[in-house]
Motif scaffolding. Structure first.
Motif, mmCIF file in Angstrom:
data_model
loop_
_atom_site.group_PDB
_atom_site.id
_atom_site.type_symbol
_atom_site.label_atom_id
_atom_site.label_comp_id
_atom_site.label_asym_id
_atom_site.label_seq_id
_atom_site.Cartn_x
_atom_site.Cartn_y
_atom_site.Cartn_z
ATOM 1 N N SER A 48 0.828 -1.210 0.000
ATOM 2 C CA SER A 48 0.000 0.000 0.000
ATOM 3 C C SER A 48 0.859 1.255 0.000
ATOM 4 N N CYS A 49 1.870 1.262 0.846
ATOM 5 C CA CYS A 49 2.732 2.452 0.915
ATOM 6 C C CYS A 49 3.574 2.602 -0.350
ATOM 7 N N ALA A 50 3.925 1.496 -0.987
ATOM 8 C CA ALA A 50 4.617 1.588 -2.279
ATOM 9 C C ALA A 50 3.684 2.221 -3.310
ATOM 10 N N TYR A 51 2.408 1.819 -3.289
ATOM 11 C CA TYR A 51 1.408 2.409 -4.196
ATOM 12 C C TYR A 51 1.276 3.907 -3.925
ATOM 13 N N SER A 61 2.942 17.336 0.117
ATOM 14 C CA SER A 61 1.605 17.652 -0.400
ATOM 15 C C SER A 61 0.723 16.411 -0.547
ATOM 16 N N GLY A 62 1.192 15.286 -0.031
ATOM 17 C CA GLY A 62 0.449 14.037 -0.180
ATOM 18 C C GLY A 62 -0.467 13.732 0.985
ATOM 19 N N MET A 63 -1.125 12.628 0.868
ATOM 20 C CA MET A 63 -2.015 12.116 1.898
ATOM 21 C C MET A 63 -1.259 11.794 3.187
ATOM 22 N N PHE A 64 -0.025 11.336 3.036
ATOM 23 C CA PHE A 64 0.856 10.991 4.150
ATOM 24 C C PHE A 64 2.107 11.855 4.034
ATOM 25 N N LYS A 65 2.511 12.472 5.112
ATOM 26 C CA LYS A 65 3.679 13.369 5.077
ATOM 27 C C LYS A 65 4.995 12.604 4.959
ATOM 28 N N THR A 66 5.039 11.403 5.550
ATOM 29 C CA THR A 66 6.259 10.596 5.516
ATOM 30 C C THR A 66 5.905 9.136 5.253
ATOM 31 N N ARG A 67 6.906 8.362 4.896
ATOM 32 C CA ARG A 67 6.717 6.923 4.709
ATOM 33 C C ARG A 67 6.320 6.273 6.037
ATOM 34 N N ASP A 68 6.929 6.734 7.122
ATOM 35 C CA ASP A 68 6.573 6.190 8.440
ATOM 36 C C ASP A 68 5.103 6.421 8.749
ATOM 37 N N GLU A 69 4.595 7.603 8.471
ATOM 38 C CA GLU A 69 3.180 7.885 8.709
ATOM 39 C C GLU A 69 2.306 6.958 7.861
ATOM 40 N N CYS A 70 2.693 6.768 6.617
ATOM 41 C CA CYS A 70 1.961 5.856 5.743
ATOM 42 C C CYS A 70 1.933 4.461 6.347
ATOM 43 N N GLU A 71 3.071 3.971 6.773
ATOM 44 C CA GLU A 71 3.141 2.617 7.311
ATOM 45 C C GLU A 71 2.316 2.454 8.582
ATOM 46 N N VAL A 72 2.352 3.439 9.460
ATOM 47 C CA VAL A 72 1.572 3.362 10.699
ATOM 48 C C VAL A 72 0.078 3.310 10.376
ATOM 49 N N LYS A 73 -0.370 4.198 9.507
ATOM 50 C CA LYS A 73 -1.798 4.267 9.185
ATOM 51 C C LYS A 73 -2.251 3.067 8.356
ATOM 52 N N GLN A 74 -1.431 2.613 7.437
ATOM 53 C CA GLN A 74 -1.803 1.462 6.630
ATOM 54 C C GLN A 74 -1.775 0.175 7.450
ATOM 55 N N SER A 97 -1.838 -13.169 -2.062
ATOM 56 C CA SER A 97 -1.061 -12.914 -3.272
ATOM 57 C C SER A 97 -1.877 -12.136 -4.300
ATOM 58 N N ALA A 98 -3.145 -12.516 -4.491
ATOM 59 C CA ALA A 98 -4.019 -11.805 -5.432
ATOM 60 C C ALA A 98 -4.229 -10.365 -4.972
ATOM 61 N N CYS A 99 -4.408 -10.166 -3.692
ATOM 62 C CA CYS A 99 -4.571 -8.829 -3.124
ATOM 63 C C CYS A 99 -3.338 -7.969 -3.397
ATOM 64 N N LEU A 100 -2.172 -8.500 -3.085
ATOM 65 C CA LEU A 100 -0.927 -7.753 -3.274
ATOM 66 C C LEU A 100 -0.690 -7.431 -4.752
ATOM 67 N N THR A 101 -1.025 -8.372 -5.615
ATOM 68 C CA THR A 101 -0.875 -8.151 -7.056
ATOM 69 C C THR A 101 -1.772 -7.004 -7.509
#
Length: 129
Positions: A48-51, A61-74, A97-101
């Motif tokens: 999700s955070c890669a996406y 200017s994104g939904m998440f200010k940092t990668r760490d914030e993205c990871e915590v929320k995701q 696997s289908a989900c991740l794909t």
């Protein structure tokens, strides 16, 4: 045995080995519980955070200010989506696997792709064993 021997006597040796074997057994038992669910959650968090990074949603200017914030929320999102009560020991590896794909293939700005990925990642699909 020898009084000044640096080696333990047989009863001491057996006792120490038994304690080590018991400790190894406990580690194995504890590490088995819930690993598949937590692994799936963590893999979905990373995907999700890669996406979101690829789609410029991580940064000032994104939904998440940092990668760490993205990871915590995701991670919290996936924890809620695949909770222990519903999913522990029920994770379907093929569904994960289908989900991740789907997450990996989702195009930025394409709501249909985004919702398709969420559909593939539903609890009813992933926690189905």
């Amino acid at each position: 045995m020898f009084k000044n021997s640096p080696l333990p006597s047989m009863p001491q040796f057996a006792s120490r080995c038994g304690a080590l074997a018991y400790a190894a057994f406990l580690v194995a038992v504890i590490s088995c519980g819930g690993d598949e669910r937590m692994d799936a959650r963590d893999e979905a968090t990373q995907a999700s955070c890669a996406y979101f990074t690829r789609c410029n949603e991580v940064g000032p200017s994104g939904m998440f200010k940092t990668r760490d914030e993205c990871e915590v929320k995701q991670r919290a999102y996936w924890e809620d989506t695949w909770p222990t009560a519903s999913c522990d020991k029920r994770i379907d590896p093929a569904a994960v696997s289908a989900c991740l794909t789907e997450i990996d293939l989702a195009q930025c700005g394409n709501a249909l792709d985004f919702f398709s990925a969420l559909d593939k990642c539903q609890r009813s699909r992933v926690c189905s064993l």
